[in-house]
Write a protein that holds these residues in place. Structure first.
Motif, PDB file in Angstrom:
ATOM      1  N   UNK A 127       0.810  -1.234   0.000  1.00 52.70           N
ATOM      2  CA  UNK A 127       0.000   0.000   0.000  1.00 52.70           C
ATOM      3  C   UNK A 127       0.838   1.276   0.000  1.00 52.70           C
ATOM      4  N   UNK A 128       2.053   1.214  -0.484  1.00 52.79           N
ATOM      5  CA  UNK A 128       2.933   2.387  -0.519  1.00 52.79           C
ATOM      6  C   UNK A 128       3.950   2.211  -1.625  1.00 52.79           C
ATOM      7  N   UNK A 129       4.140   3.238  -2.442  1.00 53.56           N
ATOM      8  CA  UNK A 129       5.098   3.161  -3.545  1.00 53.56           C
ATOM      9  C   UNK A 129       6.524   3.069  -3.018  1.00 53.56           C
ATOM     10  N   UNK A 130       6.825   3.782  -1.940  1.00 56.00           N
ATOM     11  CA  UNK A 130       8.181   3.719  -1.378  1.00 56.00           C
ATOM     12  C   UNK A 130       8.499   2.309  -0.880  1.00 56.00           C
ATOM     13  N   UNK A 131       7.534   1.687  -0.196  1.00 53.43           N
ATOM     14  CA  UNK A 131       7.742   0.314   0.275  1.00 53.43           C
ATOM     15  C   UNK A 131       7.781  -0.658  -0.896  1.00 53.43           C
ATOM     16  N   UNK A 132       7.000  -0.370  -1.936  1.00 53.63           N
ATOM     17  CA  UNK A 132       7.023  -1.209  -3.131  1.00 53.63           C
ATOM     18  C   UNK A 132       8.399  -1.187  -3.775  1.00 53.63           C
ATOM     19  N   UNK A 133       8.995   0.002  -3.876  1.00 57.17           N
ATOM     20  CA  UNK A 133      10.338   0.116  -4.463  1.00 57.17           C
ATOM     21  C   UNK A 133      11.356  -0.691  -3.656  1.00 57.17           C
ATOM     22  N   UNK A 134      11.236  -0.643  -2.335  1.00 56.44           N
ATOM     23  CA  UNK A 134      12.156  -1.398  -1.474  1.00 56.44           C
ATOM     24  C   UNK A 134      11.976  -2.900  -1.670  1.00 56.44           C
ATOM     25  N   UNK A 135      10.720  -3.346  -1.763  1.00 53.05           N
ATOM     26  CA  UNK A 135      10.453  -4.779  -1.929  1.00 53.05           C
ATOM     27  C   UNK A 135      10.935  -5.276  -3.287  1.00 53.05           C
ATOM     28  N   UNK A 136      10.738  -4.474  -4.338  1.00 57.32           N
ATOM     29  CA  UNK A 136      11.216  -4.865  -5.670  1.00 57.32           C
ATOM     30  C   UNK A 136      12.733  -4.946  -5.691  1.00 57.32           C
ATOM     31  N   UNK A 137      13.383  -4.029  -5.006  1.00 56.31           N
ATOM     32  CA  UNK A 137      14.848  -4.061  -4.928  1.00 56.31           C
ATOM     33  C   UNK A 137      15.304  -5.307  -4.182  1.00 56.31           C
ATOM     34  N   UNK A 138      14.588  -5.626  -3.094  1.00 57.54           N
ATOM     35  CA  UNK A 138      14.946  -6.817  -2.314  1.00 57.54           C
ATOM     36  C   UNK A 138      14.818  -8.076  -3.155  1.00 57.54           C
ATOM     37  N   UNK A 139      13.827  -8.110  -4.031  1.00 58.80           N
ATOM     38  CA  UNK A 139      13.604  -9.276  -4.893  1.00 58.80           C
ATOM     39  C   UNK A 139      14.427  -9.225  -6.177  1.00 58.80           C
ATOM     40  N   UNK A 140      15.246  -8.190  -6.333  1.00 59.09           N
ATOM     41  CA  UNK A 140      16.093  -8.020  -7.519  1.00 59.09           C
ATOM     42  C   UNK A 140      15.269  -7.872  -8.798  1.00 59.09           C
ATOM     43  N   UNK A 141      14.087  -7.294  -8.692  1.00 56.07           N
ATOM     44  CA  UNK A 141      13.261  -7.019  -9.873  1.00 56.07           C
ATOM     45  C   UNK A 141      13.669  -5.665 -10.428  1.00 56.07           C
ATOM     46  N   UNK A 142      14.031  -5.630 -11.705  1.00 55.94           N
ATOM     47  CA  UNK A 142      14.585  -4.428 -12.315  1.00 55.94           C
ATOM     48  C   UNK A 142      13.679  -3.898 -13.436  1.00 55.94           C
ATOM     49  N   UNK A 143      13.985  -2.684 -13.866  1.00 56.89           N
ATOM     50  CA  UNK A 143      13.213  -2.052 -14.934  1.00 56.89           C
ATOM     51  C   UNK A 143      13.498  -2.727 -16.275  1.00 56.89           C
ATOM     52  N   UNK A 144      12.695  -2.380 -17.277  1.00 59.30           N
ATOM     53  CA  UNK A 144      12.817  -2.997 -18.611  1.00 59.30           C
ATOM     54  C   UNK A 144      14.182  -2.693 -19.217  1.00 59.30           C
ATOM     55  N   UNK A 145      14.814  -3.721 -19.768  1.00 62.44           N
ATOM     56  CA  UNK A 145      16.093  -3.559 -20.449  1.00 62.44           C
ATOM     57  C   UNK A 145      15.846  -3.667 -21.956  1.00 62.44           C
ATOM     58  N   UNK A 146      16.344  -2.675 -22.700  1.00 60.62           N
ATOM     59  CA  UNK A 146      16.083  -2.656 -24.138  1.00 60.62           C
ATOM     60  C   UNK A 146      17.299  -2.107 -24.887  1.00 60.62           C
ATOM     61  N   UNK A 147      17.332  -2.379 -26.198  1.00 62.82           N
ATOM     62  CA  UNK A 147      18.438  -1.965 -27.049  1.00 62.82           C
ATOM     63  C   UNK A 147      17.991  -0.806 -27.922  1.00 62.82           C
ATOM     64  N   UNK A 148      18.769   0.257 -27.966  1.00 63.52           N
ATOM     65  CA  UNK A 148      18.429   1.425 -28.773  1.00 63.52           C
ATOM     66  C   UNK A 148      18.798   1.187 -30.236  1.00 63.52           C
TER      67      UNK A 148
END
Length: 488
Positions: free
Chosen positions: A149-170
């Motif tokens: 229920x919080x974006x800040x806590x969500x960011x921490x949990x995603x970091x803990x799980x090693x979930x990263x942003x989309x990786x793409x080739x330019x």
């Protein structure tokens, strides 16, 4: 040696590096003539071109268009030039409008009009195709947000799980993305209707040609949580702004107390709470005081102090201030020039005592003095209830109501006017359970009944507590001990 600089046919803006280099060469005296294929190849903006012409004139540089005949040294030539530029600017604006209209029309049909595809999708012509692994990541992010229920806590949990942003080739072959999620990026991801199979263009949302990753229920739940958080932040900001003791009150450990609220059955209850609890720390010694109650008591102490000359004069004497401090404070309050809270510099809470530091004026560096008051605390979980020494309290309406009803209903049963609890419940339009909870009140000792009627019962003795206490002892002394009355 001066040279001629030819500006190519490609359309540029005034901020392009080549034009900057041209202007620099002109200012150094290295250019005699600027040659273009057409006037609009230099710029299609009248205002930008006026600035360029000023530079040309200042440094005696000629301007020549290969396909257009005009002479900028005459008034007619300048008029011709301005007309050509006006048409060029008009053409540019019309072209821009056509492109924007085409883009809006295409997106209204649900087409994907290019750019970096969001997490979960890859470009597929004028549509998008789902990338299964990334789509599962999107669903995980949405579900986790509902849990924390919080974006800040969500960011921490995603970091803990090693979930990263989309990786793409330019297009240039470089790789981008693959980083930790930032809060700003998560807000955009959680509010992006593309995951519901839609396309957003400015403020409009259209049905897209691509498949949805999320179902409607999950999307709606996340949007509701975002809106609840937004309203909560607004309410919190308003609450902090209207907190009369903001940044002034401290618990026994010296930790600042901040304003918060809880919501129960649609009603909000406001509190001053130890700030370490708000930072996520668990502490059984933390305090939570009803906002309106503690503010009212502090105001009462200040007002009592400024109308009590001996008390204030003595406090001023101890602090080394003039004895006329009382008249200054009293006059300021009475005339409405000061609020009692303007004089409060600090409120320190301790077990059994409250210390209020007052200033003799609202000035930042005004001399201060302290007023101490005995304070009785009753804890209910994290919350404390306050009773000032010598304070008279109003009767608790809920307690009084149950006591009066219990006595009246017992009279109905003993006199035979009601045969059972069920008869009373039907007559009163109440549940039999409620009647059964109220009847034991009639068997309370006279001391307890009198205390309830005048509001002198222990602070933590409430209607809810008494109704859930179970079997009451028949012995009056045992009743009084159980309910927290001091021994006689």
């Amino acid at each position: 040696m001066a040279r001629t600089c030819v500006v190519g046919e490609r359309q540029h803006t005034l901020n392009r590096p080549g034009l900057d280099a041209l202007i620099a060469d002109i200012k150094r005296g290295q250019v005699d003539v600027v040659v273009v294929y057409k006037v609009d190849r230099l710029t299609r903006s009248l205002s930008d071109f006026a600035k360029l012409v000023d530079v040309f004139d200042e440094h005696a540089v000629s301007f020549v268009s290969v396909t257009q005949q005009f002479n900028t040294t005459s008034s007619m030539g300048r008029l011709t030039l301005n007309m050509l530029l006006s048409f060029a600017q008009f053409e540019r604006e019309v072209t821009g409008e056509r492109i924007r209209d085409k883009l809006a029309a295409s997106m209204a049909k649900g087409m994907w009009m290019g750019g970096t595809a969001p997490l979960g999708y890859a470009p597929n012509g004028r549509s998008l195709k789902i990338i299964p692994d990334e789509a599962e990541t999107v669903r995980t992010i949405y579900q986790l947000y509902l849990e924390v229920k919080s974006v800040s806590k969500l960011a921490e949990e995603l970091d803990r799980r090693k979930i990263r942003s989309k990786r793409f080739k330019t297009k240039t072959g470089n790789w981008r993305g693959g980083h930790k999620f930032a809060q700003g990026g998560l807000y955009k991801l959680l509010a992006n209707p593309i995951y519901l199979g839609k396309i957003r263009h400015k403020k409009n949302v259209y049905e897209g040609l691509h498949e949805a990753i999320l179902d409607q229920d999950l999307w709606d739940a996340v949007q509701k949580q975002i809106e609840d958080n937004r309203q909560g932040h607004k309410a919190s900001h308003h609450l902090q702004k209207n907190a009369l003791l903001k940044d002034k009150m401290f618990d026994p450990e010296g930790d600042k107390m901040v304003v918060s609220h809880v919501q129960n059955h649609g009603k909000r209850y406001h509190y001053y709470i130890t700030s370490r609890v708000m930072r996520g720390q668990r502490d059984t010694n933390a305090w939570r005081l009803p906002k309106q109650e503690i503010e009212g008591r502090v105001e009462r102490i200040v007002r009592e102090a400024i109308v009590n000359p001996p008390l204030l004069i003595e406090a001023a004497k101890v602090a080394g201030h003039p004895s006329d401090v009382w008249t200054r404070l009293h006059g300021g309050i009475e005339l409405g020039e000061l609020s009692p809270f303007d004089l409060v510099k600090r409120v320190d809470l301790a077990v059994g005592e409250i210390t209020i530091t007052l200033a003799i004026s609202a000035e930042e560096k005004a001399p201060t003095l302290q007023i101490k008051k005995a304070l009785h605390m009753q804890r209910r979980g994290l919350e404390q209830r306050l009773v000032l020494a010598g304070e008279t309290r109003k009767p608790d309406p809920a307690l009084v109501k149950l006591l009066v009803r219990g006595i009246a209903w017992l009279e109905l049963l003993t006199s035979g006017k009601a045969k059972s609890v069920k008869d009373i419940a039907e007559k009163e339009g109440l549940s039999g359970r409620y009647i059964s909870k109220a009847l034991p009140f009639a068997f309370l000792s006279p001391r307890i009944q009198q205390a309830i009627m005048i509001g002198a019962q222990p602070v933590d003795l409430t209607a809810k507590k008494l109704a859930h206490i179970g079997q009451l002892p028949l012995d009056w002394t045992e009743q009084e001990t159980l309910l927290g009355f001091p021994k006689r």
